[in-house]
Design an enzyme around this catalytic site. Sequence first.
Site, mmCIF file in Angstrom:
data_model
loop_
_atom_site.group_PDB
_atom_site.id
_atom_site.type_symbol
_atom_site.label_atom_id
_atom_site.label_comp_id
_atom_site.label_asym_id
_atom_site.label_seq_id
_atom_site.Cartn_x
_atom_site.Cartn_y
_atom_site.Cartn_z
ATOM 1 N N ARG A 177 0.829 -1.215 0.000
ATOM 2 C CA ARG A 177 0.000 0.000 0.000
ATOM 3 C C ARG A 177 0.857 1.255 0.000
ATOM 4 O O ARG A 177 0.507 2.255 -0.637
ATOM 5 C CB ARG A 177 -0.958 -0.038 1.195
ATOM 6 C CG ARG A 177 -2.071 -1.035 0.957
ATOM 7 C CD ARG A 177 -2.985 -1.295 2.128
ATOM 8 N NE ARG A 177 -4.018 -2.234 1.686
ATOM 9 C CZ ARG A 177 -5.028 -2.672 2.433
ATOM 10 N NH1 ARG A 177 -5.150 -2.262 3.693
ATOM 11 N NH2 ARG A 177 -5.917 -3.514 1.933
ATOM 12 N N TYR A 232 -6.495 -0.978 -6.818
ATOM 13 C CA TYR A 232 -5.822 -2.196 -6.341
ATOM 14 C C TYR A 232 -5.168 -2.014 -4.974
ATOM 15 O O TYR A 232 -5.039 -0.905 -4.504
ATOM 16 C CB TYR A 232 -4.888 -2.789 -7.394
ATOM 17 C CG TYR A 232 -3.696 -2.028 -7.932
ATOM 18 C CD1 TYR A 232 -3.186 -0.886 -7.333
ATOM 19 C CD2 TYR A 232 -3.046 -2.501 -9.073
ATOM 20 C CE1 TYR A 232 -2.079 -0.248 -7.852
ATOM 21 C CE2 TYR A 232 -1.932 -1.865 -9.599
ATOM 22 C CZ TYR A 232 -1.454 -0.740 -8.976
ATOM 23 O OH TYR A 232 -0.353 -0.115 -9.487
ATOM 24 N N GLU A 233 -4.849 -3.130 -4.357
ATOM 25 C CA GLU A 233 -4.390 -3.128 -2.951
ATOM 26 C C GLU A 233 -5.434 -2.504 -2.017
ATOM 27 O O GLU A 233 -5.081 -1.921 -0.995
ATOM 28 C CB GLU A 233 -3.051 -2.400 -2.800
ATOM 29 C CG GLU A 233 -1.885 -3.039 -3.520
ATOM 30 C CD GLU A 233 -1.617 -4.472 -3.088
ATOM 31 O OE1 GLU A 233 -1.957 -4.843 -1.953
ATOM 32 O OE2 GLU A 233 -1.092 -5.241 -3.915
ATOM 33 N N GLY A 234 -6.697 -2.688 -2.360
ATOM 34 C CA GLY A 234 -7.787 -2.129 -1.546
ATOM 35 C C GLY A 234 -8.209 -0.783 -2.083
ATOM 36 O O GLY A 234 -7.412 0.153 -2.108
ATOM 37 N N GLN A 241 -9.708 1.362 2.083
ATOM 38 C CA GLN A 241 -8.693 2.051 2.901
ATOM 39 C C GLN A 241 -9.371 2.890 3.978
ATOM 40 O O GLN A 241 -8.909 2.961 5.125
ATOM 41 C CB GLN A 241 -7.822 2.974 2.040
ATOM 42 C CG GLN A 241 -7.066 2.302 0.909
ATOM 43 C CD GLN A 241 -6.117 1.224 1.376
ATOM 44 O OE1 GLN A 241 -5.509 1.341 2.440
ATOM 45 N NE2 GLN A 241 -6.004 0.157 0.607
#
Lengths: 598, 598
Positions: free
Chosen positions: B295, B439-441, B446
């Site tokens: 992140r 992506y990555e949440g 978040q």
Amino acid sequence: MPEYKAPIRDTKFVMQELLNCEDHYQRLGYEDASIEMVDAIINEAAKLNEQIIAPINQVGDQQGCTFDNGKVTTPDGFKEAYQHYVEGGWPTLSQSLEFGGQGLPHSLSTAIGEYTSAANHSFAMYPGLSHGCMATLEAHGTEQLKQMFLPKLVEGTWTGTMCLTEAHCGTDLGMLRTKAELNADGTYRLTGSKIFISAGEHDLSDNIIHVVIARIPGSPEGTRGISLFIVPKFNVNADGTVSDQNGVTCGSIEHKMGINGSATCVINFDNATGHLIGDVNRGLNCMFTFMNAARLGVANEGVAHADAAFQGSLAYAKDRLQMRSMSGPKNPDGPADPIIVHPDVRRMLLTQKSISEGGRALIGYLAQLVDVVHASKDEAEVAKAEANLALLTPIGKAFLTELGLECAGHGVQIFGGHGYVKEWGMEQLMRDAKISCLYEGTTGIQALDLLGRKILGSKGELLKGFATEIGTFCHMNGQNPELTSYCITLGKYSEELAKHTQQLGAKAMQNPDEIGAASVDYLMYAGYVTLAYFWAKMAKTAAETLAKGTAEEDFYQAKIKTAKFYFERILPRAEGHAACMINGADSMMALDSEDFIF
Amino acid sequence: MPEYKAPIRDTKFVMQELLNCEDHYQRLGYEDASIEMVDAIINEAAKLNEQIIAPINQVGDQQGCTFDNGKVTTPDGFKEAYQHYVEGGWPTLSQSLEFGGQGLPHSLSTAIGEYTSAANHSFAMYPGLSHGCMATLEAHGTEQLKQMFLPKLVEGTWTGTMCLTEAHCGTDLGMLRTKAELNADGTYRLTGSKIFISAGEHDLSDNIIHVVIARIPGSPEGTRGISLFIVPKFNVNADGTVSDQNGVTCGSIEHKMGINGSATCVINFDNATGHLIGDVNRGLNCMFTFMNAARLGVANEGVAHADAAFQGSLAYAKDRLQMRSMSGPKNPDGPADPIIVHPDVRRMLLTQKSISEGGRALIGYLAQLVDVVHASKDEAEVAKAEANLALLTPIGKAFLTELGLECAGHGVQIFGGHGYVKEWGMEQLMRDAKISCLYEGTTGIQALDLLGRKILGSKGELLKGFATEIGTFCHMNGQNPELTSYCITLGKYSEELAKHTQQLGAKAMQNPDEIGAASVDYLMYAGYVTLAYFWAKMAKTAAETLAKGTAEEDFYQAKIKTAKFYFERILPRAEGHAACMINGADSMMALDSEDFIF
């Protein structure tokens, strides 16, 4: 790719219930525009856009237009769909009876225009540009030129363009170089190169009629030396038949972020025969007639993008199962809850919903003002309509397209990673939506037009007219318990807007850069307030209908709930814009242009 | 396509002057990381990214990756550039000495990572994913697995992936179906299908090492039954040499909005041999180690997009002549003024500048915390670093990527219609930037992580730690006339944030949906305040240097002027977020999911 469903029920709510189009049309003499006729046309337009135009949206994006040796081929299916569109008589809808049109109100074709932009933005460009060409020609052309060009344009077998931009000038048209020299027969020969010409060359129609701005040698420099011409791809005889090829060629097409099915052309004029319209050196003034209509059309695209994104997102949010609601499972028998249970997904969906429905109401209102300008015999009414149009067109254009882009972005977010993949259609919407923030004057240009030319230029008079309308609404409805809180809030924001305007006016007297420094924040603030007014009006209509009793209780309750969402969760964004704007120009102008990067 | 110049001067300002990396590195035992070494590496990295990696950015977008019968071919030049990258030893930079790395600090590779993401986001994905794979393996793998896989991964001749998502589960990994069954020899056989696997298959490396989450039959349902495996494309002998093809195939690649040079793969596992890492059923916990790093990497992409857009926009804004300054001509001998004279263009440029430079400072700070977590022997210091990382990682990830996208959008606007055309590179930046919000949440995930898990989950303790740091700064510097107004403003916003947090905590006790209803506005508010803290710190550093005397006065004055812009024209946006957030969840939850469209 999500299926497009024209929002018929909501269109009727706006046109018939909110804005009482029946009375409006009858009063203006649009006798054919009965409720039955309006309903029938909207239903047919829905079918056309859902069944014929939407299905070629994705292939249009994937294939794009192709350019080969001066010829442009539109994507698969565009030619057939356009033929269908012409055979159905759609180009003729709001055109004058005199040239073969149906003479129906502009506000009706505006409502349908939203459907076409939502179904397929690229496809909508072709009839959209024709519309601009026809409006300019009808307003400024000689009778002979109208007879030569309009019947085929109205029919749709010819299409039109607007040729303004050159490589070195977009916003600053005063720098244009295309020249127009007088021929012995009273025509002109045009030479120069135009870029970004939408529908400049394609395979949908038998002829393409370019409206071109150019400079006649010896004219004053800058914007006061620009004249306007009609330049056909194929020359046209006096009887309207096509003769030989004119000196007009397509040099190339652009490869763009989106609207790939729309041909964006370099058009070269090489001693091309052109016909002057309007007075010599008054071309830019003639263009302004057209620009307001074009900007309203682009504002409508913002609504279309928000709605198309909303439809796709909503279907996905009801279907996609992921995580549990924090307030307890809502789909206990399934492996997870549909994501529509999650508040943040709802925030995005309701943003899309409140912007598309609120924007539809604003556009409907503006389109009725256009009807008034075209058809009213009452000079005072026309003047008031023109004043509100002048004020609200840049707001609609910039605010609704920026929010349309935001809503398309929410569509991608709601789909998560799938939103980034082409097959789902969300990312295409976002790419297509961005152009609406650029063409017909960027957001920044609209904001300068609003604050500099319209508001401060009128010494606040234009704003005062609309603020009075809002004030009257708040005064009339403040005692209605369903509307009290909206009226208080709206009144407060409207007064703040007036206060900010006064302060900006005073600051701009000291430093003209204060206008540009505040302009976009000011426009966004004004946009949020304007849409709040329309949401308050919609809540009022819905509350009245509910009080009378209705079989569609859920529909009207949803309107009231969406109004509440707009007032509570969207309108307060305006406070951020105000807080930025009041800090003025100083910090923006302090840095020398050589000191931005080291 | 704008030329990319690595912002060396600003990187050094952040690392050396603002964050005193010399002391930081020496204190943590990174003895090789002298200022001279850091400078040399940054200068070399700049050259690499400017000369080798940036030039293949546009061709990468245009060609994309191609898929043919299980094989993925990267765009022209990617293979050669990657080879160059490996030969230069870049993959080894911050990897452990034990496995062939250079053992340099993570914060140094983070600074360089920004350059690569800015030069070519797609290219940066390949080493970026390897990094995640290596970090996971090093943290959780057995010594034998590390010896088998890490040397080649560190060298860069093998690359890695992270295989989490399946078609029906992205955020909600508890629903995953890929199964891992125990073999007699202690390995597992994995069967299932993963989607959205970046760098899942390509032609840059000799082997691809997949980190895969899967479920061992009989494990608990949901997230507590997930285990983690290493699954190579080609099986690896105990001595690290490659043996036969494993049961791993690429089924297809996605066609996406952007990052077209990055292969996004469907990876099918068919009785593929895998090696368990970490404990059985503790896979998701192992992943969390990696996720913070990943992140932070994505947050860095936000800075990269803002900076790349800024560089392109600035060059254009100085070159493009259009209209006159409202305060009088600035280029009287030319046909018009460069558009950088217009306040609204400056607003966009300064937004890009203040976000990229402010974001760079935030990332630099976070990367130093990562160094501390990796290398400090002081438990209290590590605990404090972990707490600040836990708090600031979701803020950095979501806030900086949303602002990175905004800044890329400003790039398109500054270029006007030209920004929408592919050749100028601005629209590609916008398309590439959108993935970083997903992506990555996603941003929404978040925000939930920040407000739900981190802030309310720690009963406000995590926020208190960082708020104390801000409070101390304001207290220490409030009397400094250069900083007084910043300290007052920052202190006020920081206190407001604490107040909002308390109120949200109380509301969430009554209704847990209040968390999701506030979360994104809360995160954005926190993001604006966080960046204000770093701008105040940068202003302090610049003011101190100016007071001491410097040959680079313009550079430090620009910092101070940009801080002023940030405080006056960006930070106040937070007020809009606060005004929306305090209105709570009610209007978001009121509408039945069947009543969104009629």
